[in-house]
Design an enzyme around this catalytic site. Structure first.
Site, mmCIF file in Angstrom:
data_model
loop_
_atom_site.group_PDB
_atom_site.id
_atom_site.type_symbol
_atom_site.label_atom_id
_atom_site.label_comp_id
_atom_site.label_asym_id
_atom_site.label_seq_id
_atom_site.Cartn_x
_atom_site.Cartn_y
_atom_site.Cartn_z
ATOM 1 N N ASP A 263 0.858 -1.178 0.000
ATOM 2 C CA ASP A 263 0.000 0.000 0.000
ATOM 3 C C ASP A 263 0.903 1.240 0.000
ATOM 4 O OD1 ASP A 263 -2.156 1.700 -0.016
ATOM 5 O OD2 ASP A 263 -3.238 0.685 1.599
HETATM 6 C C1 NOJ Z 1 -4.128 3.900 0.051
HETATM 7 C C2 NOJ Z 1 -5.283 2.953 0.202
HETATM 8 O O1 NOJ Z 1 -5.221 2.278 1.436
HETATM 9 C C3 NOJ Z 1 -5.361 1.910 -0.901
HETATM 10 O O2 NOJ Z 1 -6.575 1.242 -0.795
HETATM 11 C C4 NOJ Z 1 -5.188 2.537 -2.251
HETATM 12 O O3 NOJ Z 1 -5.242 1.532 -3.254
HETATM 13 C C5 NOJ Z 1 -3.871 3.286 -2.311
HETATM 14 N N1 NOJ Z 1 -3.876 4.325 -1.297
HETATM 15 C C6 NOJ Z 1 -3.594 3.900 -3.683
HETATM 16 O O4 NOJ Z 1 -4.452 4.949 -3.935
#
Ligand code: NOJ
Length: 730
Positions: A263
């Site tokens: 993430d």
């Molecule tokens: C953080 C989020 O937790 C995740 O779900 C997402 O895919 C990423 N950012 C990218 O935007």
């Protein structure tokens, strides 16, 4: 299959790459870093040019993708194409209902169809990957991200997972219209303590195996391309560094061969978690756990060279990750056609034929009618004057909900517009009455009261702003703002019929007086681009509501977590026994529970029958039940099949969903609905978390909700030929 780059060629390409180029492939950067910024050595285009980026997130569209890809192909040493990823959670250009709403449709075909349509739009915009589906089972409306999941049940998530993965990745026969899915967030992010985003998670191995993991297993079985570990830990082990789950379970036991993508900045955050002293240690922990791609932490680029020197990781591990990444690029067709899917001709991604109609269908199927006193709905077309009141009444952009990056809010339909179209013969007046804030503005309320007084019916539209939903949007009390409460009190005091429409991203804790004061309550959540049309369609009776809750609406915050599949206890609730499980100041039941939802029709069930009353460990039984549309217009019934194992090795949920089915019924019509239940579906994790099947009786319950009064029961017996029950105990 795109055959020009064989496994041998991937190997040769890796042999040609230097360390920077390898780490570049393992790095994903946000578009803002890549396409903007001042010229110079850190200029993002320079990052692409020097091979420091393998994929880009958060950009789309003909010019953007073509230019970034041109630099990768013409100006880098090895000419490896970039891949492009976006969070497409519920629609790309055409926005569908938020996942928590769409799950309420209990409609596998719909789940698959909207994913396929998202993929059609996204690939035309040059995207190959979405960070979806989101599969975090959640029983806590305080968590903002509950909007992104499919509710409180693990089985629903597993079904939803499969349909979404197939819809994105393989439902379209044209390979250029397929999108790679990344199932997230592995695992149990939905169990953050107190619903506070990014907080700690501490769930038992049993909860993991019964509740949180099955959806990911289903996604892997459906061939999902990627898995994203969650930001959080589980019992102290940060997921981005969780070797036991990412490697031993996911890769080895489940045989997952795709990509593990961190993430956003999560690898660097291992230092904040306090499990890595520096970026090199953080990078090593992640790589050793099996994370192939570093999203936005710079940890692989800057940390892995040092980790290599320290002997914390090996070049073979790096090569393995790069191999997977190049294979993904190859399999998705980027080596053959780096502008794969991108279209300048034909329908544009924001104007695909049929997609708006499909989104409208999705939104009305997702809507749940929770109360309809005196059958006030559908409203008479002859209603003379109607007042649409509240901060969400004329708020078209809010209908789209969180995560709709490429959605055009100017295209969205608000509730007021929907009502004006559907009730063209009525006068629909509007007054905002309140904002979504706690600050009460008496003049606004006074205006709204006047509008209500002058009308025959009030459609009171309360809700949240979409910026207050989703990630980093936890609340201790998800409820209407104070201004909305005051507005509601003033409106309800008039004694006019009130249809309460709740446009929220999560269950709200409603005061009793607000529910009592409304004749009808529609849990619309956020329906997407066509949200306003969908609400009006149901209100006008152009669609007979069929949505059922996939998530309980607690009466009080103190009930959280409350869900239908609680385990049995030694002292089950007994109204006559003070020493049974209960609260002194509240009921234990939610206001509306799993499976709740009204139709304009009344459905009646016959007695269920099973063709096999006794099954062995390989056995299957066919269950049939008649459902009749006993009163009302044509409508769609949803039937849930639950089981309960009355004597097991461990406590079992009082009800456990195993299947659901739909039947469309004309007035008076009866249809037979069939379910196939196998012994394999009756297993549960034993002490070693291996599937166990008990001999003995299994109770099966079928109903239009999970309420005891709605359930029809029948029992079957499991009689295994070999293994005796409770052998694990000796
Ligand atoms: C953080 C989020 O937790 C995740 O779900 C997402 O895919 C990423 N950012 C990218 O935007």
């Amino acid at each position: 299959m795109h055959g020009s780059l064989s496994a041998g060629r991937i190997e040769r390409l890796i042999a040609e790459m230097d360390l920077t180029e390898k780490l570049g492939q393992m790095t994903m950067l946000a578009a803002s870093l890549v396409v903007t910024g001042p010229p110079g050595p850190d200029n993002p285009v320079t990052l692409v040019r020097t091979g420091k980026v393998g994929g880009i997130l958060n950009t789309w569209g003909y010019d953007e993708i073509r230019e970034a890809q041109r630099v990768a192909l013409e100006e880098t040493r090895l000419k490896i194409p970039l891949y492009f990823a976006v969070d497409i959670l519920h629609g790309h250009r055409t926005i569908h209902p938020i996942p928590l709403a769409e799950a309420c449709a209990f409609d596998r075909e719909l789940w698959r169809r909207t994913a396929r349509e998202s993929a059609e739009e996204a690939t035309r915009d040059g995207i190959q990957m979405t960070f979806a589906p989101m599969l975090d089972v959640c029983r806590d409306p305080r968590w903002g991200r509950i909007a992104e999941c499919a509710g409180e049940d693990g089985y629903v998530h597993a079904e939803y997972a499969r349909e979404k993965v197939v819809g994105f990745q393989s439902a379209n026969p044209d390979p250029n219209r397929r999108l790679l899915g990344v199932a997230k967030h592995f695992v149990a992010y939905g169990a953050v303590k107190a619903g506070r985003d990014y907080a700690e998670v501490d769930v038992s191995p049993r909860a993991l195996h019964e509740v949180y993991l099955p959806a990911f297993k289903a996604a892997v079985d459906a061939g999902v391309a990627g898995i994203m570990p969650s930001f959080t830990d589980i019992a102290g082990v940060a997921m981005t560094a969780n070797k036991e789950l990412l490697h031993d379970l996911l890769r080895v036991k489940w045989g997952f061969n795709g990509l593990v993508i961190s993430d956003y900045n999560a690898i660097a955050e291992l230092m904040n978690h306090g499990v890595a002293a520096d970026l090199a240690e953080a990078a090593a922990l992640a790589l050793n756990a099996g994370v192939d791609i570093d999203m936005m932490a710079g940890a692989y680029e800057n940390g892995l060279p040092i980790a290599l020197e320290r002997g914390l990781v090996t070049m073979a591990q790096i090569d393995e990750a790069v191999t997977r990444i190049l294979r993904m690029k190859h399999d998705v067709g980027l080596f053959d056609n780096p502008l794969r899917g991108l279209e300048k001709v034909g329908p544009t991604p924001d104007n695909m034929p049929g997609h708006r109609a499909s989104a409208r269908d999705a939104a009305r199927r997702s809507l749940v009618l929770a109360k309809n006193e005196g059958n006030i709905l559908p409203l008479q077309r002859t209603t003379r004057r109607m007042a649409a009141i509240g901060p969400l009444a004329d708020a078209q952009s809010e209908m789209m909900g969180p995560w709709c990056m490429a959605g055009d809010e100017r295209e969205a339909i608000g509730i007021l517009q929907g009502l004006r179209e559907s009730f063209a013969g009525s006068e629909v007046i509007h007054s905002i009455g309140a904002h979504c804030t706690d600050e009460v503005e008496p003049e606004l309320i006074a205006e709204a009261v006047e509008a209500a007084r002058a009308s025959d019916v009030v459609v009171l539209c309360l809700g949240e702003l979409r910026q207050h939903c989703g990630e980093a949007a936890s609340r201790t009390t998800p409820r209407p703002s104070r201004a909305q409460m005051q507005l509601s009190r003033a409106i309800m005091a008039l004694g006019k019929p009130v249809v309460l429409v709740l446009a929220t991203s999560r269950p709200w804790i409603l005061p009793d007086w607000m529910v009592d004061g409304a004749s009808a309550v529609m849990l619309a959540m956020f329906g997407g681009t066509e949200g306003g049309h969908a609400i009006a369609d149901v209100m006008a009776g152009d669609y007979n509501p069929s949505g059922r809750l996939c998530i309980s609406w607690p009466t009080r915050v103190g009930q959280i977590p409350v869900h239908y599949n609680m385990r049995t206890t030694g002292r089950p609730f007994d109204p006559d026994n003070g020493f049974s499980t209960r609260f002194l100041d509240s009921t234990i039941a939610p206001r509306w529970g799993f499976g709740d939802g009204l139709s304009y029709s009344t459905f009646q069930l016959g007695e269920p029958q099973a063709d096999n009353k006794i099954i062995d460990q390989h056995g299957v039984t066919e269950i049939a039940i008649d459902v009749t549309n006993a009163a009302g217009p044509e409508g769609e019934a949803t039937l849930f099949l639950f089981v309960n194992d009355p004597v097991a090795l461990v406590t079992r949920p009082v009800l456990e969903l195993k299947d659901f089915a739909k039947a469309v019924l004309r007035p008076g019509e009866t249809k037979r609905v069939g379910f196939t239940l196998s012994a394999a579906q009756l297993t549960y994790p034993d002490f070693a978390m291996e599937p166990r099947l008990d001999d003995g009786r299994i109770d099966i319950y079928i109903g239009v909700s999970a309420r005891p009064e709605d359930l029809k029961r029948l029992s079957i017996e499991v009689r295994q030929t070999a293994k005796a029950r409770h052998t694990e105990l000796v």
